[in-house]
Design an enzyme around this catalytic site. Structure first.
Site, PDB file in Angstrom:
ATOM      1  NE  ARG A  58      -3.747   0.043   1.860  1.00 58.95           N
ATOM      2  CZ  ARG A  58      -4.353   0.703   2.843  1.00 58.95           C
ATOM      3  NH1 ARG A  58      -4.305   0.237   4.074  1.00 58.95           N
ATOM      4  NH2 ARG A  58      -5.004   1.794   2.587  1.00 58.95           N
ATOM      5  CB  VAL A  92      -2.914   5.367   5.824  1.00 54.52           C
ATOM      6  CG1 VAL A  92      -3.646   5.088   7.136  1.00 54.52           C
ATOM      7  CG2 VAL A  92      -3.260   4.305   4.788  1.00 54.52           C
ATOM      8  CG  HIS A 108      -8.369   5.638  10.499  1.00 52.87           C
ATOM      9  ND1 HIS A 108      -9.338   5.209   9.609  1.00 52.87           N
ATOM     10  CD2 HIS A 108      -9.023   5.849  11.668  1.00 52.87           C
ATOM     11  CE1 HIS A 108     -10.520   5.171  10.226  1.00 52.87           C
ATOM     12  NE2 HIS A 108     -10.354   5.565  11.464  1.00 52.87           N
ATOM     13  CB  CYS A 116       8.925   1.542  18.668  1.00 55.60           C
ATOM     14  SG  CYS A 116       9.537   0.213  19.724  1.00 55.60           S
ATOM     15  CB  THR A 175     -16.069   8.155   4.343  1.00 58.27           C
ATOM     16  OG1 THR A 175     -16.074   7.167   5.383  1.00 58.27           O
ATOM     17  CG2 THR A 175     -16.928   9.334   4.736  1.00 58.27           C
ATOM     18  CG  LEU A 201     -19.591   6.380  -6.700  1.00 54.68           C
ATOM     19  CD1 LEU A 201     -19.224   7.382  -7.775  1.00 54.68           C
ATOM     20  CD2 LEU A 201     -18.667   5.162  -6.780  1.00 54.68           C
TER      21      LEU A 201
END
Ligand code: APR
Length: 232
Positions: A58, A92, A108, A116, A175, A201
Protein backbone atom coordinates in the site's frame (compact mmCIF):
# COMPACT_ATOMS: atom_id res chain seq x y z
CA UNK A 1 -20.60 32.71 5.82
CA UNK A 2 -17.33 34.19 4.56
CA UNK A 3 -15.56 33.23 7.79
CA UNK A 4 -17.42 29.96 8.41
CA UNK A 5 -15.45 27.13 9.98
CA UNK A 6 -15.39 24.18 7.57
CA UNK A 7 -14.65 20.68 8.85
CA UNK A 8 -14.22 18.04 6.17
CA UNK A 9 -13.98 14.29 6.75
CA UNK A 10 -12.45 12.31 3.91
CA UNK A 11 -12.29 8.58 3.22
CA UNK A 12 -10.92 6.19 0.64
CA UNK A 13 -13.38 7.40 -2.03
CA UNK A 14 -11.57 10.72 -2.41
CA UNK A 15 -8.41 8.88 -3.47
CA UNK A 16 -10.19 6.39 -5.78
CA UNK A 17 -9.82 8.58 -8.87
CA UNK A 18 -6.09 8.84 -8.12
CA UNK A 19 -5.94 5.07 -8.54
CA UNK A 20 -5.97 3.82 -4.92
CA UNK A 21 -8.42 1.06 -3.98
CA UNK A 22 -11.24 1.69 -1.56
CA UNK A 23 -12.03 -0.85 1.17
CA UNK A 24 -15.67 -1.87 0.82
CA UNK A 25 -16.51 -1.35 -2.87
CA UNK A 26 -16.71 -4.49 -5.05
CA UNK A 27 -13.13 -5.72 -5.50
CA UNK A 28 -11.97 -3.39 -2.70
CA UNK A 29 -9.17 -4.11 -0.25
CA UNK A 30 -11.38 -5.98 2.24
CA UNK A 31 -12.62 -8.29 -0.54
CA UNK A 32 -9.02 -9.41 -1.05
CA UNK A 33 -7.61 -9.50 2.48
CA UNK A 34 -9.12 -10.46 5.83
CA UNK A 35 -9.30 -7.43 8.13
CA UNK A 36 -8.40 -9.54 11.17
CA UNK A 37 -5.21 -10.79 9.46
CA UNK A 38 -3.76 -7.47 8.29
CA UNK A 39 -5.39 -4.68 10.27
CA UNK A 40 -5.51 -5.77 13.90
CA UNK A 41 -2.88 -5.98 16.69
CA UNK A 42 -3.60 -9.75 16.94
CA UNK A 43 -2.97 -10.19 13.22
CA UNK A 44 0.38 -8.42 13.56
CA UNK A 45 1.34 -10.59 16.53
CA UNK A 46 0.41 -13.76 14.58
CA UNK A 47 2.06 -12.93 11.25
CA UNK A 48 4.12 -9.71 11.13
CA UNK A 49 5.57 -10.68 7.72
CA UNK A 50 2.09 -10.67 6.17
CA UNK A 51 1.17 -7.34 7.78
CA UNK A 52 4.40 -5.67 6.62
CA UNK A 53 3.91 -7.12 3.13
CA UNK A 54 0.35 -5.69 3.03
CA UNK A 55 1.36 -2.19 4.14
CA UNK A 56 4.53 -2.18 2.02
CA UNK A 57 2.32 -2.81 -1.03
CA UNK A 58 0.00 0.00 0.00
CA UNK A 59 2.92 2.37 0.71
CA UNK A 60 4.32 1.63 -2.76
CA UNK A 61 0.89 2.13 -4.38
CA UNK A 62 0.44 5.45 -2.57
CA UNK A 63 3.92 6.59 -3.67
CA UNK A 64 2.99 5.96 -7.30
CA UNK A 65 -0.13 8.17 -7.48
CA UNK A 66 -0.94 11.88 -7.54
CA UNK A 67 -3.69 14.01 -6.02
CA UNK A 68 -6.85 14.39 -8.13
CA UNK A 69 -9.22 17.29 -8.73
CA UNK A 70 -10.97 16.75 -5.38
CA UNK A 71 -7.73 16.95 -3.34
CA UNK A 72 -6.69 20.04 -5.30
CA UNK A 73 -10.08 21.70 -4.77
CA UNK A 74 -9.84 21.19 -0.97
CA UNK A 75 -6.32 22.65 -0.94
CA UNK A 76 -7.62 25.67 -2.84
CA UNK A 77 -10.48 25.97 -0.34
CA UNK A 78 -7.98 26.14 2.52
CA UNK A 79 -5.90 28.76 0.68
CA UNK A 80 -8.77 31.01 -0.37
CA UNK A 81 -11.46 30.65 2.31
CA UNK A 82 -11.29 33.33 5.02
CA UNK A 83 -12.37 31.03 7.85
CA UNK A 84 -10.70 27.89 9.19
CA UNK A 85 -10.68 24.75 7.02
CA UNK A 86 -9.87 21.49 8.82
CA UNK A 87 -9.47 18.20 6.99
CA UNK A 88 -9.92 15.06 9.07
CA UNK A 89 -8.90 12.11 6.95
CA UNK A 90 -9.30 8.40 7.52
CA UNK A 91 -6.83 7.88 4.69
CA UNK A 92 -3.26 6.80 5.32
CA UNK A 93 -2.03 8.19 1.98
CA UNK A 94 -0.49 11.69 1.76
CA UNK A 95 -2.53 13.00 -1.18
CA UNK A 96 -4.06 15.93 0.73
CA UNK A 97 -0.58 17.14 1.68
CA UNK A 98 0.69 16.51 -1.87
CA UNK A 99 -2.11 18.78 -3.14
CA UNK A 100 -1.07 21.51 -0.70
CA UNK A 101 -3.48 21.13 2.24
CA UNK A 102 -1.75 22.12 5.49
CA UNK A 103 -4.28 21.42 8.26
CA UNK A 104 -4.82 17.66 7.90
CA UNK A 105 -5.55 15.34 10.81
CA UNK A 106 -4.71 11.72 10.01
CA UNK A 107 -7.06 10.03 12.46
CA UNK A 108 -6.10 6.52 11.21
CA UNK A 109 -2.35 7.26 11.03
CA UNK A 110 -0.17 7.41 7.93
CA UNK A 111 1.80 5.02 5.73
CA UNK A 112 4.69 7.48 5.96
CA UNK A 113 5.16 6.70 9.64
CA UNK A 114 6.75 3.86 11.60
CA UNK A 115 5.91 3.19 15.24
CA UNK A 116 7.72 1.10 17.83
CA UNK A 117 5.23 -1.32 19.39
CA UNK A 118 7.45 -1.46 22.49
CA UNK A 119 8.23 2.19 23.35
CA UNK A 120 5.85 4.17 21.05
CA UNK A 121 8.73 6.04 19.39
CA UNK A 122 7.78 7.31 15.90
CA UNK A 123 10.00 7.83 12.86
CA UNK A 124 9.58 8.16 9.07
CA UNK A 125 8.84 4.77 7.52
CA UNK A 126 11.09 3.49 4.74
CA UNK A 127 9.28 2.41 1.56
CA UNK A 128 9.59 -1.22 2.74
CA UNK A 129 9.43 -2.20 6.41
CA UNK A 130 10.41 -5.65 7.65
CA UNK A 131 9.69 -7.88 10.60
CA UNK A 132 12.31 -7.36 13.34
CA UNK A 133 13.34 -3.89 12.05
CA UNK A 134 14.89 -2.37 15.20
CA UNK A 135 13.47 0.75 16.81
CA UNK A 136 15.96 3.65 16.45
CA UNK A 137 15.20 4.69 20.05
CA UNK A 138 15.02 1.47 22.11
CA UNK A 139 16.34 -1.12 19.60
CA UNK A 140 13.39 -3.49 20.20
CA UNK A 141 12.67 -5.44 16.97
CA UNK A 142 9.03 -4.37 17.00
CA UNK A 143 8.66 -1.71 14.29
CA UNK A 144 5.12 -1.50 12.90
CA UNK A 145 3.35 0.85 10.47
CA UNK A 146 1.99 3.93 12.27
CA UNK A 147 -1.56 3.17 11.22
CA UNK A 148 -4.55 2.70 13.52
CA UNK A 149 -5.84 -0.86 13.43
CA UNK A 150 -9.28 -2.19 14.34
CA UNK A 151 -9.52 -2.30 18.12
CA UNK A 152 -7.19 0.70 18.52
CA UNK A 153 -8.18 4.29 19.29
CA UNK A 154 -7.95 6.76 16.40
CA UNK A 155 -5.56 9.69 16.82
CA UNK A 156 -6.39 13.20 18.03
CA UNK A 157 -9.98 12.41 18.99
CA UNK A 158 -10.22 15.19 21.57
CA UNK A 159 -9.23 17.83 18.99
CA UNK A 160 -11.56 16.23 16.44
CA UNK A 161 -14.66 16.38 18.67
CA UNK A 162 -13.88 20.06 19.39
CA UNK A 163 -13.54 20.86 15.68
CA UNK A 164 -16.88 19.12 15.01
CA UNK A 165 -18.59 21.14 17.73
CA UNK A 166 -17.21 24.40 16.31
CA UNK A 167 -18.03 23.60 12.67
CA UNK A 168 -20.42 25.79 10.69
CA UNK A 169 -20.29 23.33 7.81
CA UNK A 170 -19.37 19.63 8.09
CA UNK A 171 -18.79 17.63 4.92
CA UNK A 172 -17.99 13.95 4.48
CA UNK A 173 -16.31 13.02 1.20
CA UNK A 174 -15.76 9.48 -0.10
CA UNK A 175 -16.51 7.49 3.01
CA UNK A 176 -19.01 4.64 3.35
CA UNK A 177 -19.94 5.53 6.94
CA UNK A 178 -19.27 2.04 8.26
CA UNK A 179 -16.38 2.67 10.64
CA UNK A 180 -16.77 4.42 13.98
CA UNK A 181 -16.02 6.89 15.40
CA UNK A 182 -15.79 8.67 11.99
CA UNK A 183 -19.28 7.42 11.08
CA UNK A 184 -20.68 9.40 14.01
CA UNK A 185 -19.13 12.74 13.03
CA UNK A 186 -22.00 13.98 10.84
CA UNK A 187 -24.56 13.42 13.58
CA UNK A 188 -22.28 15.01 16.18
CA UNK A 189 -21.57 18.10 14.05
CA UNK A 190 -25.21 18.40 12.96
CA UNK A 191 -26.48 18.31 16.55
CA UNK A 192 -23.93 20.99 17.46
CA UNK A 193 -25.39 23.23 14.73
CA UNK A 194 -23.36 22.54 11.58
CA UNK A 195 -24.88 22.31 8.12
CA UNK A 196 -24.00 18.75 7.01
CA UNK A 197 -23.14 17.72 3.45
CA UNK A 198 -22.39 14.28 2.03
CA UNK A 199 -20.28 14.14 -1.13
CA UNK A 200 -20.02 10.46 -2.02
CA UNK A 201 -20.36 8.25 -5.05
CA UNK A 202 -23.62 6.92 -3.61
CA UNK A 203 -25.65 7.18 -0.41
CA UNK A 204 -23.51 6.17 2.57
CA UNK A 205 -24.62 4.01 5.49
CA UNK A 206 -25.48 7.12 7.51
CA UNK A 207 -27.00 9.23 4.73
CA UNK A 208 -29.83 10.22 7.08
CA UNK A 209 -27.42 12.29 9.16
CA UNK A 210 -26.82 14.75 6.29
CA UNK A 211 -28.93 17.79 5.37
CA UNK A 212 -27.49 18.04 1.85
CA UNK A 213 -26.47 15.26 -0.56
CA UNK A 214 -24.19 15.53 -3.57
CA UNK A 215 -23.72 12.10 -5.09
CA UNK A 216 -21.17 11.31 -7.81
CA UNK A 217 -17.40 10.91 -8.18
CA UNK A 218 -15.47 13.25 -5.88
CA UNK A 219 -13.46 14.62 -8.81
CA UNK A 220 -16.77 15.80 -10.30
CA UNK A 221 -18.69 16.90 -7.19
CA UNK A 222 -16.02 18.49 -4.99
CA UNK A 223 -14.63 21.25 -7.29
CA UNK A 224 -18.04 22.89 -7.94
CA UNK A 225 -18.95 22.58 -4.24
CA UNK A 226 -15.71 24.40 -3.37
CA UNK A 227 -16.46 27.06 -6.02
CA UNK A 228 -19.90 27.60 -4.46
CA UNK A 229 -18.41 27.95 -0.97
CA UNK A 230 -15.81 30.44 -2.16
CA UNK A 231 -18.43 32.48 -4.03
CA UNK A 232 -20.93 32.68 -1.15
N1 APR B 1 -15.82 9.56 -5.42
C1 APR B 1 -16.53 9.62 -4.27
N2 APR B 1 -16.80 8.55 -3.52
C2 APR B 1 -16.35 7.36 -3.96
C3 APR B 1 -15.61 7.21 -5.16
C4 APR B 1 -15.35 8.38 -5.91
N3 APR B 1 -14.66 8.36 -7.05
N4 APR B 1 -15.31 5.90 -5.31
C5 APR B 1 -15.85 5.25 -4.28
N5 APR B 1 -16.49 6.12 -3.45
C6 APR B 1 -17.20 5.87 -2.20
C7 APR B 1 -17.83 4.51 -2.11
O1 APR B 1 -19.14 4.54 -2.66
C8 APR B 1 -17.84 4.28 -0.60
O2 APR B 1 -19.05 4.75 -0.02
O3 APR B 1 -16.24 5.94 -1.16
C9 APR B 1 -16.67 5.11 -0.09
C10 APR B 1 -15.47 4.30 0.35
O4 APR B 1 -15.83 3.55 1.47
P1 APR B 1 -14.82 2.55 2.20
O5 APR B 1 -14.17 1.69 1.18
O6 APR B 1 -15.57 1.87 3.28
O7 APR B 1 -13.69 3.52 2.78
P2 APR B 1 -13.71 4.40 4.10
O8 APR B 1 -15.09 4.87 4.42
O9 APR B 1 -12.64 5.41 3.97
O10 APR B 1 -13.28 3.34 5.19
C11 APR B 1 -13.11 3.76 6.52
O11 APR B 1 -12.28 1.62 7.10
O12 APR B 1 -11.02 -0.29 6.87
C12 APR B 1 -11.07 0.96 7.39
O13 APR B 1 -9.22 2.09 8.17
C13 APR B 1 -9.94 1.87 6.99
O14 APR B 1 -9.96 4.27 6.97
C14 APR B 1 -10.64 3.12 6.53
C15 APR B 1 -12.02 3.00 7.18
Amino acid sequence: MASAKLVILTGAGISAESGLSTFRDAGGIWAQHAVEDVATPDGFARDPDLVHWFYNARRQAAADVSPNAAHHALARLEREHKGEVVIITQNVDALHEAAGSALVIHMHGALSGALCATCDYRWPAPLAMHTNDPCPACAAPTARPDVVWFGETPYQMEAIWSHLEEADIFAAIGTSGNVYPAAAFAQHAGRAGAHTVELNLEASANVRDFAELRHGPAGVTVPPWVDELLNQ
